[in-house]
Design a protein around this motif. Structure first.
Motif, short mmCIF file in Angstrom:
data_model
loop_
_atom_site.label_atom_id
_atom_site.label_comp_id
_atom_site.label_asym_id
_atom_site.label_seq_id
_atom_site.Cartn_x
_atom_site.Cartn_y
_atom_site.Cartn_z
N CYS A 65 -18.85 -15.68 -4.65
CA CYS A 65 -19.89 -15.30 -3.91
C CYS A 65 -20.59 -14.03 -4.44
O CYS A 65 -21.68 -13.89 -4.31
N VAL A 66 -19.79 -13.34 -5.41
CA VAL A 66 -20.38 -12.20 -5.71
C VAL A 66 -21.35 -12.53 -6.97
O VAL A 66 -22.56 -11.98 -7.17
N LEU A 67 -20.85 -13.32 -7.77
CA LEU A 67 -21.47 -13.60 -9.03
C LEU A 67 -22.82 -14.41 -8.60
O LEU A 67 -23.63 -14.15 -9.30
N TYR A 68 -22.72 -15.16 -7.53
CA TYR A 68 -24.07 -15.93 -6.95
C TYR A 68 -24.77 -15.15 -6.17
O TYR A 68 -25.60 -16.01 -5.79
N ASP A 69 -24.34 -14.14 -5.75
CA ASP A 69 -25.07 -13.59 -4.48
C ASP A 69 -24.69 -14.32 -3.10
O ASP A 69 -26.01 -14.42 -2.44
N PHE A 70 -24.08 -15.05 -2.89
CA PHE A 70 -24.00 -15.91 -1.93
C PHE A 70 -23.31 -15.09 -0.68
O PHE A 70 -22.66 -14.00 -0.65
N ASP A 71 -23.83 -15.79 0.44
CA ASP A 71 -23.30 -15.26 1.78
C ASP A 71 -21.74 -15.70 1.88
O ASP A 71 -21.28 -16.84 1.56
N LEU A 127 -13.18 -12.99 7.17
CA LEU A 127 -13.54 -12.53 5.93
C LEU A 127 -12.15 -11.48 5.69
O LEU A 127 -11.73 -11.41 4.39
N LYS A 128 -11.63 -10.94 6.66
CA LYS A 128 -10.62 -9.92 6.21
C LYS A 128 -9.35 -10.40 6.02
O LYS A 128 -8.47 -10.43 5.06
N ARG A 177 -19.58 -15.78 4.01
CA ARG A 177 -19.19 -16.83 5.21
C ARG A 177 -19.32 -18.05 5.18
O ARG A 177 -18.94 -19.00 5.81
N SER A 178 -20.58 -18.46 4.35
CA SER A 178 -21.01 -19.94 4.15
C SER A 178 -21.95 -20.17 3.02
O SER A 178 -22.92 -19.53 2.87
N PHE A 179 -21.29 -20.89 2.22
CA PHE A 179 -22.05 -21.31 0.94
C PHE A 179 -21.60 -22.56 0.26
O PHE A 179 -20.63 -23.07 0.64
N ASP A 180 -22.43 -23.17 -0.58
CA ASP A 180 -22.01 -24.29 -1.38
C ASP A 180 -21.25 -24.14 -2.87
O ASP A 180 -21.78 -22.86 -3.38
N LEU A 181 -20.31 -24.74 -3.23
CA LEU A 181 -19.91 -24.71 -4.46
C LEU A 181 -20.73 -24.82 -5.48
O LEU A 181 -21.50 -25.93 -5.40
N PRO A 182 -20.91 -23.91 -6.39
CA PRO A 182 -22.15 -24.25 -7.40
C PRO A 182 -21.72 -25.42 -8.34
O PRO A 182 -22.72 -25.42 -9.25
N TYR A 183 -20.56 -25.75 -8.64
CA TYR A 183 -20.16 -26.88 -9.41
C TYR A 183 -19.11 -27.64 -8.93
O TYR A 183 -18.39 -27.46 -7.95
N SER A 184 -18.67 -28.57 -9.51
CA SER A 184 -17.62 -29.65 -9.14
C SER A 184 -16.34 -29.05 -9.11
O SER A 184 -15.98 -28.34 -9.54
N HIS A 219 -19.28 -27.81 0.81
CA HIS A 219 -19.74 -26.66 1.46
C HIS A 219 -18.53 -25.94 2.02
O HIS A 219 -17.46 -26.41 2.68
N VAL A 220 -18.59 -24.55 1.77
CA VAL A 220 -17.56 -23.73 2.29
C VAL A 220 -17.71 -22.95 3.45
O VAL A 220 -18.67 -22.20 3.40
#
Lengths: 255, 255
Positions: free
Chosen positions: B164-170, B218-219, B172-179, B212-213
DNA sequence: CGACACTTTGAAGACGATCAACGCCGGTGG
DNA sequence: CCACCGGCGTTGATCGTCTTCAAAGTGTCG
Protein backbone atom coordinates in the motif's frame (compact mmCIF):
# COMPACT_ATOMS: atom_id res chain seq x y z
CA UNK A 1 41.66 10.27 23.04
CA UNK A 2 45.05 9.34 21.62
CA UNK A 3 44.78 7.08 18.60
CA UNK A 4 48.06 5.49 19.66
CA UNK A 5 46.24 3.58 22.37
CA UNK A 6 43.77 1.93 20.03
CA UNK A 7 44.26 -1.67 18.94
CA UNK A 8 45.36 -2.28 15.36
CA UNK A 9 42.01 -3.81 14.53
CA UNK A 10 40.57 -0.32 14.96
CA UNK A 11 43.34 1.73 13.38
CA UNK A 12 43.38 -0.57 10.36
CA UNK A 13 39.61 -0.52 9.88
CA UNK A 14 38.49 -0.52 6.27
CA UNK A 15 36.58 2.66 7.01
CA UNK A 16 39.84 4.62 6.98
CA UNK A 17 41.37 3.09 3.84
CA UNK A 18 42.69 5.71 1.50
CA UNK A 19 43.12 8.37 4.20
CA UNK A 20 46.54 9.53 5.31
CA UNK A 21 47.58 8.35 8.77
CA UNK A 22 47.38 11.93 9.91
CA UNK A 23 43.84 12.45 8.62
CA UNK A 24 42.78 9.22 10.23
CA UNK A 25 44.34 10.03 13.57
CA UNK A 26 42.88 13.54 13.49
CA UNK A 27 39.47 11.96 13.03
CA UNK A 28 39.96 9.32 15.70
CA UNK A 29 40.98 12.00 18.20
CA UNK A 30 37.44 13.33 18.09
CA UNK A 31 36.03 10.13 19.53
CA UNK A 32 35.84 9.40 23.23
CA UNK A 33 36.28 6.06 24.92
CA UNK A 34 33.45 4.66 26.95
CA UNK A 35 33.39 1.53 29.09
CA UNK A 36 30.48 -0.75 29.86
CA UNK A 37 30.16 -3.56 32.35
CA UNK A 38 28.72 -6.94 31.39
CA UNK A 39 25.00 -6.45 30.76
CA UNK A 40 25.02 -2.66 30.58
CA UNK A 41 22.94 -0.97 27.92
CA UNK A 42 24.57 1.17 25.20
CA UNK A 43 21.25 2.40 23.83
CA UNK A 44 17.61 1.39 23.77
CA UNK A 45 15.04 0.90 21.04
CA UNK A 46 13.17 4.16 20.59
CA UNK A 47 15.85 6.49 21.96
CA UNK A 48 17.22 9.21 19.74
CA UNK A 49 20.08 8.19 17.45
CA UNK A 50 22.91 10.44 18.56
CA UNK A 51 26.12 8.47 18.27
CA UNK A 52 28.30 6.32 16.11
CA UNK A 53 30.14 3.48 17.85
CA UNK A 54 33.31 1.54 17.10
CA UNK A 55 33.88 -1.52 19.27
CA UNK A 56 37.39 -1.45 20.75
CA UNK A 57 37.16 -4.25 23.33
CA UNK A 58 34.57 -6.96 23.93
CA UNK A 59 31.31 -7.98 22.31
CA UNK A 60 28.16 -5.91 21.81
CA UNK A 61 24.74 -7.45 21.27
CA UNK A 62 22.17 -5.69 19.11
CA UNK A 63 18.75 -7.07 19.96
CA UNK A 64 15.04 -6.39 19.96
CA UNK A 65 12.74 -6.91 22.88
CA UNK A 66 9.47 -8.41 21.78
CA UNK A 67 6.15 -7.43 23.24
CA UNK A 68 6.18 -10.58 25.37
CA UNK A 69 9.54 -9.66 26.88
CA UNK A 70 11.68 -12.17 25.01
CA UNK A 71 14.81 -10.97 23.25
CA UNK A 72 15.85 -11.65 19.68
CA UNK A 73 19.49 -11.01 18.88
CA UNK A 74 19.80 -9.14 15.61
CA UNK A 75 23.56 -9.13 15.46
CA UNK A 76 26.75 -9.32 17.47
CA UNK A 77 29.60 -6.85 17.06
CA UNK A 78 33.18 -7.58 17.89
CA UNK A 79 36.35 -5.50 17.98
CA UNK A 80 36.69 -3.37 14.87
CA UNK A 81 32.98 -3.48 14.02
CA UNK A 82 30.70 -0.47 14.07
CA UNK A 83 27.18 0.33 15.23
CA UNK A 84 24.55 2.79 14.04
CA UNK A 85 26.20 3.96 10.84
CA UNK A 86 23.20 2.93 8.79
CA UNK A 87 20.71 4.45 11.21
CA UNK A 88 22.62 7.71 11.03
CA UNK A 89 22.99 7.79 7.25
CA UNK A 90 19.40 6.73 6.85
CA UNK A 91 18.28 9.85 8.74
CA UNK A 92 16.46 7.54 11.13
CA UNK A 93 15.92 9.58 14.24
CA UNK A 94 15.26 6.81 16.72
CA UNK A 95 17.03 3.55 17.43
CA UNK A 96 15.41 0.59 15.78
CA UNK A 97 16.85 -1.83 18.32
CA UNK A 98 18.68 -1.95 21.64
CA UNK A 99 22.34 -2.67 22.29
CA UNK A 100 24.03 -4.12 25.34
CA UNK A 101 27.45 -5.29 26.44
CA UNK A 102 27.93 -9.07 26.53
CA UNK A 103 31.46 -8.88 27.92
CA UNK A 104 33.18 -6.02 29.49
CA UNK A 105 33.13 -3.62 26.57
CA UNK A 106 35.02 -0.54 25.45
CA UNK A 107 33.72 1.52 22.56
CA UNK A 108 34.94 4.59 20.77
CA UNK A 109 32.03 7.01 20.48
CA UNK A 110 31.50 9.77 17.93
CA UNK A 111 28.60 12.13 17.41
CA UNK A 112 26.23 11.40 14.54
CA UNK A 113 27.31 14.71 13.05
CA UNK A 114 30.92 13.51 13.06
CA UNK A 115 29.98 10.61 10.83
CA UNK A 116 28.03 12.73 8.38
CA UNK A 117 30.66 15.47 8.28
CA UNK A 118 33.51 13.05 7.83
CA UNK A 119 31.67 11.50 4.89
CA UNK A 120 31.27 14.97 3.40
CA UNK A 121 34.84 16.00 4.08
CA UNK A 122 36.65 12.87 2.94
CA UNK A 123 35.29 11.30 -0.20
CA UNK A 124 37.40 8.20 0.49
CA UNK A 125 35.66 7.83 3.83
CA UNK A 126 32.26 8.20 2.18
CA UNK A 127 33.13 5.47 -0.31
CA UNK A 128 34.43 3.20 2.43
CA UNK A 129 31.23 3.79 4.33
CA UNK A 130 29.25 2.95 1.21
CA UNK A 131 31.21 -0.24 0.84
CA UNK A 132 30.70 -1.14 4.49
CA UNK A 133 26.97 -0.53 4.43
CA UNK A 134 26.61 -2.29 1.09
CA UNK A 135 28.27 -5.29 2.58
CA UNK A 136 25.90 -5.20 5.52
CA UNK A 137 22.93 -4.89 3.23
CA UNK A 138 24.12 -7.91 1.37
CA UNK A 139 24.73 -9.95 4.50
CA UNK A 140 21.28 -9.07 5.74
CA UNK A 141 19.74 -10.14 2.44
CA UNK A 142 21.57 -13.44 2.59
CA UNK A 143 20.45 -13.84 6.18
CA UNK A 144 16.83 -13.27 5.22
CA UNK A 145 17.19 -15.80 2.45
CA UNK A 146 18.74 -18.33 4.80
CA UNK A 147 15.99 -17.89 7.35
CA UNK A 148 13.52 -18.65 4.59
CA UNK A 149 15.27 -21.57 2.95
CA UNK A 150 17.76 -23.35 5.21
CA UNK A 151 17.09 -25.87 7.94
CA UNK A 152 18.26 -25.14 11.47
CA UNK A 153 21.20 -27.51 11.08
CA UNK A 154 22.26 -25.80 7.85
CA UNK A 155 22.07 -22.39 9.47
CA UNK A 156 24.23 -23.58 12.33
CA UNK A 157 26.81 -25.03 9.94
CA UNK A 158 26.79 -21.76 8.02
CA UNK A 159 27.24 -19.83 11.24
CA UNK A 160 30.22 -21.95 12.25
CA UNK A 161 31.88 -21.21 8.93
CA UNK A 162 31.27 -17.49 9.36
CA UNK A 163 32.72 -17.57 12.85
CA UNK A 164 35.91 -19.10 11.54
CA UNK A 165 36.38 -16.35 9.00
CA UNK A 166 35.39 -13.50 11.29
CA UNK A 167 37.70 -14.60 14.12
CA UNK A 168 40.38 -16.03 11.86
CA UNK A 169 40.04 -19.45 13.49
CA UNK A 170 41.39 -22.71 12.16
CA UNK A 171 38.42 -24.17 10.29
CA UNK A 172 39.15 -27.67 11.59
CA UNK A 173 39.25 -27.03 15.32
CA UNK A 174 38.24 -24.03 17.38
CA UNK A 175 36.28 -22.83 20.42
CA UNK A 176 32.94 -21.07 20.18
CA UNK A 177 33.57 -17.42 21.01
CA UNK A 178 30.34 -17.08 22.97
CA UNK A 179 27.61 -19.10 24.64
CA UNK A 180 25.28 -21.47 22.82
CA UNK A 181 22.33 -19.54 24.19
CA UNK A 182 23.59 -16.41 22.48
CA UNK A 183 24.30 -18.20 19.22
CA UNK A 184 20.82 -19.70 19.15
CA UNK A 185 19.30 -16.29 19.77
CA UNK A 186 21.48 -14.83 17.02
CA UNK A 187 20.26 -17.48 14.59
CA UNK A 188 16.64 -16.94 15.54
CA UNK A 189 16.18 -20.49 16.80
CA UNK A 190 15.53 -21.90 20.24
CA UNK A 191 18.36 -23.23 22.37
CA UNK A 192 16.84 -26.72 22.22
CA UNK A 193 16.73 -26.60 18.43
CA UNK A 194 20.33 -25.45 18.36
CA UNK A 195 21.37 -28.31 20.61
CA UNK A 196 19.59 -30.83 18.39
CA UNK A 197 21.10 -29.25 15.28
CA UNK A 198 24.57 -29.94 16.68
CA UNK A 199 23.61 -33.58 17.10
CA UNK A 200 22.51 -33.69 13.45
CA UNK A 201 25.78 -32.11 12.33
CA UNK A 202 27.69 -35.06 13.80
CA UNK A 203 26.54 -36.97 10.74
CA UNK A 204 28.29 -34.34 8.62
CA UNK A 205 31.57 -34.69 10.47
CA UNK A 206 31.16 -31.80 12.89
CA UNK A 207 31.55 -32.68 16.54
CA UNK A 208 30.94 -30.15 19.28
CA UNK A 209 31.89 -31.00 22.83
CA UNK A 210 31.30 -28.24 25.32
CA UNK A 211 32.42 -25.19 23.44
CA UNK A 212 35.01 -26.95 21.33
CA UNK A 213 34.27 -27.60 17.68
CA UNK A 214 36.05 -30.12 15.51
CA UNK A 215 35.36 -30.44 11.80
CA UNK A 216 36.63 -33.66 10.25
CA UNK A 217 35.60 -33.03 6.64
CA UNK A 218 35.68 -29.44 5.44
CA UNK A 219 34.34 -30.22 1.98
CA UNK A 220 31.38 -32.15 3.27
CA UNK A 221 30.23 -29.38 5.55
CA UNK A 222 30.71 -26.77 2.85
CA UNK A 223 28.49 -28.72 0.52
CA UNK A 224 25.99 -29.26 3.29
CA UNK A 225 25.26 -25.53 3.37
CA UNK A 226 24.85 -23.91 -0.03
CA UNK A 227 28.15 -23.13 -1.69
CA UNK A 228 27.06 -19.56 -2.23
CA UNK A 229 26.96 -19.21 1.51
CA UNK A 230 30.62 -20.06 1.86
CA UNK A 231 31.58 -17.35 -0.59
CA UNK A 232 29.67 -14.85 1.47
CA UNK A 233 31.27 -16.00 4.67
CA UNK A 234 34.70 -15.76 3.20
CA UNK A 235 34.17 -12.20 2.05
CA UNK A 236 34.60 -10.62 5.43
CA UNK A 237 37.05 -7.92 4.44
CA UNK A 238 37.27 -5.76 1.41
CA UNK A 239 40.51 -7.30 0.26
CA UNK A 240 39.37 -10.85 0.82
CA UNK A 241 36.27 -10.04 -1.13
CA UNK A 242 38.26 -8.76 -4.05
CA UNK A 243 40.38 -11.89 -4.03
CA UNK A 244 37.51 -14.25 -3.49
CA UNK A 245 35.35 -12.91 -6.25
CA UNK A 246 37.95 -14.18 -8.70
CA UNK A 247 36.98 -17.66 -7.62
CA UNK A 248 33.23 -17.32 -7.42
CA UNK A 249 32.67 -18.74 -10.87
CA UNK A 250 34.77 -21.79 -10.18
CA UNK A 251 33.08 -22.41 -6.85
CA UNK A 252 29.77 -22.28 -8.64
CA UNK A 253 30.95 -24.97 -11.01
CA UNK A 254 32.11 -27.18 -8.20
CA UNK A 255 28.68 -27.41 -6.65
CA UNK B 1 18.95 9.52 -23.95
CA UNK B 2 16.97 12.68 -23.27
CA UNK B 3 16.02 13.03 -19.60
CA UNK B 4 12.83 14.78 -20.73
CA UNK B 5 11.35 11.47 -21.77
CA UNK B 6 11.78 9.85 -18.38
CA UNK B 7 8.80 9.53 -16.01
CA UNK B 8 8.73 11.80 -12.99
CA UNK B 9 9.23 8.84 -10.69
CA UNK B 10 12.73 8.60 -12.15
CA UNK B 11 13.57 12.28 -12.44
CA UNK B 12 12.43 12.84 -8.85
CA UNK B 13 14.37 9.91 -7.43
CA UNK B 14 15.86 10.52 -4.01
CA UNK B 15 19.23 9.63 -5.49
CA UNK B 16 19.36 13.05 -7.17
CA UNK B 17 18.21 15.16 -4.23
CA UNK B 18 20.43 18.16 -3.69
CA UNK B 19 21.75 18.22 -7.25
CA UNK B 20 20.83 21.00 -9.66
CA UNK B 21 18.43 20.01 -12.42
CA UNK B 22 21.23 20.53 -14.88
CA UNK B 23 23.67 18.29 -13.02
CA UNK B 24 21.00 15.65 -12.74
CA UNK B 25 20.07 15.78 -16.40
CA UNK B 26 23.72 15.76 -17.42
CA UNK B 27 24.10 12.57 -15.42
CA UNK B 28 20.93 10.96 -16.75
CA UNK B 29 22.04 11.62 -20.31
CA UNK B 30 24.85 9.15 -19.82
CA UNK B 31 22.44 6.28 -19.33
CA UNK B 32 20.91 4.28 -22.13
CA UNK B 33 17.44 2.82 -22.28
CA UNK B 34 17.05 -0.88 -22.67
CA UNK B 35 13.86 -2.90 -23.16
CA UNK B 36 13.11 -6.43 -22.05
CA UNK B 37 10.21 -8.71 -22.90
CA UNK B 38 8.31 -10.58 -20.23
CA UNK B 39 10.62 -13.28 -18.88
CA UNK B 40 13.84 -11.94 -20.36
CA UNK B 41 16.96 -12.00 -18.23
CA UNK B 42 18.73 -8.76 -17.25
CA UNK B 43 21.68 -10.54 -15.69
CA UNK B 44 22.55 -13.90 -14.20
CA UNK B 45 24.05 -15.05 -10.93
CA UNK B 46 27.81 -15.36 -11.44
CA UNK B 47 28.13 -12.95 -14.35
CA UNK B 48 30.40 -9.94 -13.99
CA UNK B 49 28.81 -6.89 -12.35
CA UNK B 50 29.09 -4.24 -15.03
CA UNK B 51 26.00 -2.07 -14.81
CA UNK B 52 23.76 -0.01 -12.64
CA UNK B 53 20.04 -0.16 -13.43
CA UNK B 54 17.12 2.19 -12.83
CA UNK B 55 13.70 0.72 -13.55
CA UNK B 56 11.71 3.06 -15.81
CA UNK B 57 8.78 0.82 -16.77
CA UNK B 58 7.55 -2.50 -15.42
CA UNK B 59 8.65 -4.87 -12.69
CA UNK B 60 12.01 -6.62 -12.28
CA UNK B 61 12.46 -9.77 -10.22
CA UNK B 62 15.72 -10.42 -8.39
CA UNK B 63 15.93 -14.11 -7.62
CA UNK B 64 18.22 -17.00 -6.89
CA UNK B 65 18.06 -20.38 -8.54
CA UNK B 66 18.62 -23.15 -6.03
CA UNK B 67 20.58 -26.25 -6.81
CA UNK B 68 17.33 -28.17 -7.27
CA UNK B 69 16.13 -25.71 -9.92
CA UNK B 70 13.54 -23.92 -7.81
CA UNK B 71 13.59 -20.12 -7.70
CA UNK B 72 13.49 -17.93 -4.62
CA UNK B 73 12.53 -14.32 -5.20
CA UNK B 74 14.85 -12.04 -3.27
CA UNK B 75 13.13 -8.81 -4.17
CA UNK B 76 10.94 -7.06 -6.72
CA UNK B 77 11.82 -3.68 -8.19
CA UNK B 78 9.29 -1.26 -9.59
CA UNK B 79 9.54 2.05 -11.41
CA UNK B 80 12.02 4.38 -9.72
CA UNK B 81 13.87 1.58 -7.93
CA UNK B 82 17.46 0.63 -8.63
CA UNK B 83 19.46 -2.56 -9.02
CA UNK B 84 23.09 -3.46 -8.32
CA UNK B 85 24.16 -0.30 -6.51
CA UNK B 86 25.24 -2.27 -3.49
CA UNK B 87 27.01 -4.90 -5.56
CA UNK B 88 28.94 -2.15 -7.33
CA UNK B 89 29.85 -0.18 -4.19
CA UNK B 90 30.73 -3.39 -2.41
CA UNK B 91 33.35 -4.11 -5.08
CA UNK B 92 31.65 -7.44 -5.63
CA UNK B 93 32.81 -8.58 -9.03
CA UNK B 94 30.08 -11.09 -9.82
CA UNK B 95 26.32 -10.96 -9.51
CA UNK B 96 25.04 -12.59 -6.38
CA UNK B 97 21.65 -13.29 -7.93
CA UNK B 98 19.80 -13.22 -11.25
CA UNK B 99 17.31 -10.65 -12.48
CA UNK B 100 14.50 -11.02 -14.95
CA UNK B 101 11.60 -9.01 -16.36
CA UNK B 102 8.18 -9.86 -14.94
CA UNK B 103 6.32 -7.44 -17.18
CA UNK B 104 7.50 -5.75 -20.24
CA UNK B 105 10.33 -3.74 -18.72
CA UNK B 106 12.34 -0.66 -19.59
CA UNK B 107 15.45 0.18 -17.63
CA UNK B 108 17.94 2.98 -17.72
CA UNK B 109 21.42 1.47 -17.72
CA UNK B 110 24.68 3.04 -16.56
CA UNK B 111 28.16 1.60 -16.31
CA UNK B 112 29.42 0.61 -12.88
CA UNK B 113 32.10 3.25 -13.31
CA UNK B 114 29.40 5.89 -13.79
CA UNK B 115 27.99 5.10 -10.37
CA UNK B 116 31.36 5.20 -8.64
CA UNK B 117 32.46 8.35 -10.43
CA UNK B 118 29.21 10.16 -9.78
CA UNK B 119 29.55 9.36 -6.10
CA UNK B 120 33.07 10.79 -6.17
CA UNK B 121 32.08 13.86 -8.16
CA UNK B 122 28.90 14.84 -6.32
CA UNK B 123 29.04 14.49 -2.58
CA UNK B 124 25.26 14.94 -2.43
CA UNK B 125 24.87 11.93 -4.69
CA UNK B 126 27.23 9.91 -2.49
CA UNK B 127 25.18 10.79 0.58
CA UNK B 128 21.91 9.96 -1.17
CA UNK B 129 23.40 6.65 -2.19
CA UNK B 130 24.46 6.05 1.39
CA UNK B 131 20.96 6.80 2.54
CA UNK B 132 19.44 4.51 -0.08
CA UNK B 133 21.71 1.60 0.71
CA UNK B 134 21.29 2.15 4.45
CA UNK B 135 17.58 1.90 3.99
CA UNK B 136 17.99 -1.31 2.05
CA UNK B 137 20.26 -2.73 4.71
CA UNK B 138 17.65 -1.91 7.30
CA UNK B 139 14.80 -3.42 5.31
CA UNK B 140 16.82 -6.56 4.79
CA UNK B 141 17.51 -6.78 8.53
CA UNK B 142 13.84 -6.39 9.31
CA UNK B 143 13.07 -8.99 6.71
CA UNK B 144 15.47 -11.45 8.28
CA UNK B 145 13.92 -10.79 11.64
CA UNK B 146 10.43 -11.31 10.26
CA UNK B 147 11.40 -14.57 8.64
CA UNK B 148 12.64 -15.73 12.02
CA UNK B 149 9.81 -14.49 14.20
CA UNK B 150 6.54 -13.96 12.30
CA UNK B 151 3.99 -16.53 11.18
CA UNK B 152 3.12 -16.81 7.52
CA UNK B 153 -0.15 -14.92 8.04
CA UNK B 154 1.66 -12.08 9.81
CA UNK B 155 4.21 -11.81 7.03
CA UNK B 156 1.44 -11.64 4.46
CA UNK B 157 -0.34 -8.90 6.41
CA UNK B 158 2.93 -7.02 6.71
CA UNK B 159 3.49 -7.40 2.99
CA UNK B 160 0.05 -6.02 2.17
CA UNK B 161 0.79 -2.94 4.25
CA UNK B 162 4.09 -2.44 2.50
CA UNK B 163 2.44 -2.75 -0.90
CA UNK B 164 0.00 0.00 0.00
CA UNK B 165 2.77 2.41 0.90
CA UNK B 166 5.03 1.52 -2.00
CA UNK B 167 2.30 1.87 -4.62
CA UNK B 168 0.43 4.62 -2.82
CA UNK B 169 -2.74 2.51 -2.68
CA UNK B 170 -5.77 3.15 -0.54
CA UNK B 171 -5.13 0.98 2.51
CA UNK B 172 -8.76 -0.16 2.66
CA UNK B 173 -9.25 -1.45 -0.86
CA UNK B 174 -6.78 -2.20 -3.61
CA UNK B 175 -5.65 -4.76 -6.19
CA UNK B 176 -2.55 -6.89 -5.79
CA UNK B 177 0.03 -5.52 -8.21
CA UNK B 178 1.30 -8.96 -9.15
CA UNK B 179 0.44 -12.63 -8.96
CA UNK B 180 0.00 -14.58 -5.75
CA UNK B 181 2.62 -17.03 -6.92
CA UNK B 182 5.13 -14.20 -7.14
CA UNK B 183 4.15 -12.78 -3.75
CA UNK B 184 4.52 -16.17 -2.10
CA UNK B 185 7.94 -16.60 -3.66
CA UNK B 186 8.90 -13.11 -2.50
CA UNK B 187 7.86 -13.95 1.06
CA UNK B 188 9.76 -17.21 1.02
CA UNK B 189 6.65 -19.31 1.59
CA UNK B 190 4.87 -21.83 -0.60
CA UNK B 191 1.91 -20.79 -2.69
CA UNK B 192 -0.34 -23.12 -0.70
CA UNK B 193 0.78 -21.57 2.56
CA UNK B 194 0.11 -18.13 1.14
CA UNK B 195 -3.36 -19.15 0.09
CA UNK B 196 -4.12 -20.53 3.53
CA UNK B 197 -2.67 -17.42 5.16
CA UNK B 198 -5.23 -15.32 3.29
CA UNK B 199 -7.99 -17.50 4.71
CA UNK B 200 -6.63 -16.89 8.21
CA UNK B 201 -6.50 -13.13 7.62
CA UNK B 202 -10.27 -13.14 7.04
CA UNK B 203 -10.55 -13.41 10.82
CA UNK B 204 -8.56 -10.16 11.04
CA UNK B 205 -10.88 -8.32 8.68
CA UNK B 206 -8.87 -8.76 5.50
CA UNK B 207 -10.75 -10.30 2.60
CA UNK B 208 -9.04 -11.16 -0.64
CA UNK B 209 -11.13 -12.20 -3.63
CA UNK B 210 -9.15 -12.84 -6.77
CA UNK B 211 -6.60 -10.09 -6.75
CA UNK B 212 -8.77 -7.57 -4.92
CA UNK B 213 -8.02 -6.84 -1.27
CA UNK B 214 -10.43 -5.23 1.16
CA UNK B 215 -9.40 -4.31 4.69
CA UNK B 216 -12.29 -3.64 7.02
CA UNK B 217 -10.36 -2.73 10.17
CA UNK B 218 -7.04 -0.96 9.67
CA UNK B 219 -6.16 -0.84 13.35
CA UNK B 220 -6.75 -4.51 13.91
CA UNK B 221 -4.47 -5.56 11.07
CA UNK B 222 -1.78 -3.12 12.17
CA UNK B 223 -1.77 -4.62 15.62
CA UNK B 224 -1.80 -8.09 14.16
CA UNK B 225 1.66 -7.52 12.71
CA UNK B 226 4.17 -5.92 15.05
CA UNK B 227 3.77 -2.18 15.28
CA UNK B 228 7.45 -1.73 14.53
CA UNK B 229 6.79 -3.29 11.18
CA UNK B 230 4.29 -0.63 10.21
CA UNK B 231 6.77 2.12 10.91
CA UNK B 232 9.24 0.44 8.63
CA UNK B 233 6.69 -0.01 5.87
CA UNK B 234 5.69 3.61 6.07
CA UNK B 235 9.26 4.79 5.68
CA UNK B 236 9.47 4.19 1.97
CA UNK B 237 10.90 7.54 0.96
CA UNK B 238 13.51 9.68 2.55
CA UNK B 239 11.09 12.48 3.27
CA UNK B 240 8.40 10.21 4.65
CA UNK B 241 11.01 8.68 6.86
CA UNK B 242 12.05 12.03 8.23
CA UNK B 243 8.43 12.87 8.94
CA UNK B 244 7.58 9.47 10.33
CA UNK B 245 10.42 9.29 12.76
CA UNK B 246 8.80 12.12 14.67
CA UNK B 247 6.02 9.70 15.45
CA UNK B 248 7.97 6.57 16.21
CA UNK B 249 7.91 7.13 19.94
CA UNK B 250 4.17 7.66 20.01
CA UNK B 251 3.53 4.60 17.88
CA UNK B 252 5.59 2.59 20.29
CA UNK B 253 3.41 3.72 23.14
CA UNK B 254 0.26 2.80 21.29
CA UNK B 255 1.18 -0.85 21.03
C1' DC C 1 -14.46 -26.07 -26.55
C1' DG C 2 -9.94 -27.33 -24.91
C1' DA C 3 -5.37 -26.05 -23.29
C1' DC C 4 -2.92 -23.95 -19.97
C1' DA C 5 -1.58 -21.04 -16.17
C1' DC C 6 -2.96 -19.87 -11.77
C1' DT C 7 -5.13 -20.83 -7.44
C1' DT C 8 -7.55 -23.42 -3.88
C1' DT C 9 -8.29 -27.34 -0.92
C1' DG C 10 -7.29 -31.74 1.38
C1' DA C 11 -4.28 -35.10 3.64
C1' DA C 12 0.14 -36.60 5.24
C1' DG C 13 4.59 -35.67 6.87
C1' DA C 14 8.69 -32.90 8.50
C1' DC C 15 10.41 -29.53 11.28
C1' DG C 16 10.85 -26.31 14.96
C1' DA C 17 8.67 -24.41 19.31
C1' DT C 18 7.24 -25.36 23.73
C1' DC C 19 6.98 -27.55 28.14
C1' DA C 20 9.07 -30.47 31.40
C1' DA C 21 12.72 -33.02 33.53
C1' DC C 22 17.34 -33.73 34.33
C1' DG C 23 22.56 -33.30 34.39
C1' DC C 24 26.51 -30.42 34.93
C1' DC C 25 29.16 -26.84 36.86
C1' DG C 26 30.67 -22.84 39.61
C1' DG C 27 29.63 -20.01 43.36
C1' DT C 28 27.74 -18.96 47.94
C1' DG C 29 26.78 -19.66 52.50
C1' DG C 30 26.29 -22.44 56.42
C1' DC D 1 33.40 -29.63 53.55
C1' DC D 2 28.93 -30.06 52.08
C1' DA D 3 24.30 -28.41 50.76
C1' DC D 4 21.98 -25.46 47.99
C1' DC D 5 21.23 -22.55 44.20
C1' DG D 6 21.21 -20.55 39.60
C1' DG D 7 22.86 -20.47 34.97
C1' DC D 8 23.62 -23.31 31.16
C1' DG D 9 22.88 -27.13 28.19
C1' DT D 10 20.76 -31.66 26.91
C1' DT D 11 17.02 -34.83 26.10
C1' DG D 12 12.20 -36.45 25.66
C1' DA D 13 7.28 -35.75 24.51
C1' DT D 14 3.81 -33.12 22.45
C1' DC D 15 1.84 -29.62 19.58
C1' DG D 16 1.31 -26.30 15.92
C1' DT D 17 2.90 -24.60 11.57
C1' DC D 18 4.71 -25.01 7.09
C1' DT D 19 5.89 -28.08 3.22
C1' DT D 20 4.84 -31.55 0.12
C1' DC D 21 2.07 -34.22 -2.84
C1' DA D 22 -2.25 -34.84 -5.01
C1' DA D 23 -6.56 -33.40 -6.90
C1' DA D 24 -9.75 -30.33 -8.36
C1' DG D 25 -11.48 -25.62 -9.32
C1' DT D 26 -11.19 -21.02 -11.85
C1' DG D 27 -9.98 -18.05 -15.36
C1' DT D 28 -8.20 -16.59 -19.90
C1' DC D 29 -7.01 -17.13 -24.57
C1' DG D 30 -6.62 -19.43 -28.71
Amino acid sequence: MSPMLLPNSVRDMSLFFGLTEKDRDDLLVEGSLRHYMRGQILFRHGEAVAQFYIVVVGLVQLYRENVDGSEKTIDLFRVGQTLCESEIMDACRHHRASAKAIDEVTVLVFSAAWLKNTAKKHIAFALNLLSLISKQAHLAEVEAEHQATLSAAQMVACFLQRICVLYDFDHRSFDLPYSKTLIASRLGIELETFSRALVKLKAQGVSVEGSHVRVSDLKRITQYVCSFCSVVNACSTHQELVNMSEDTASIKKVR
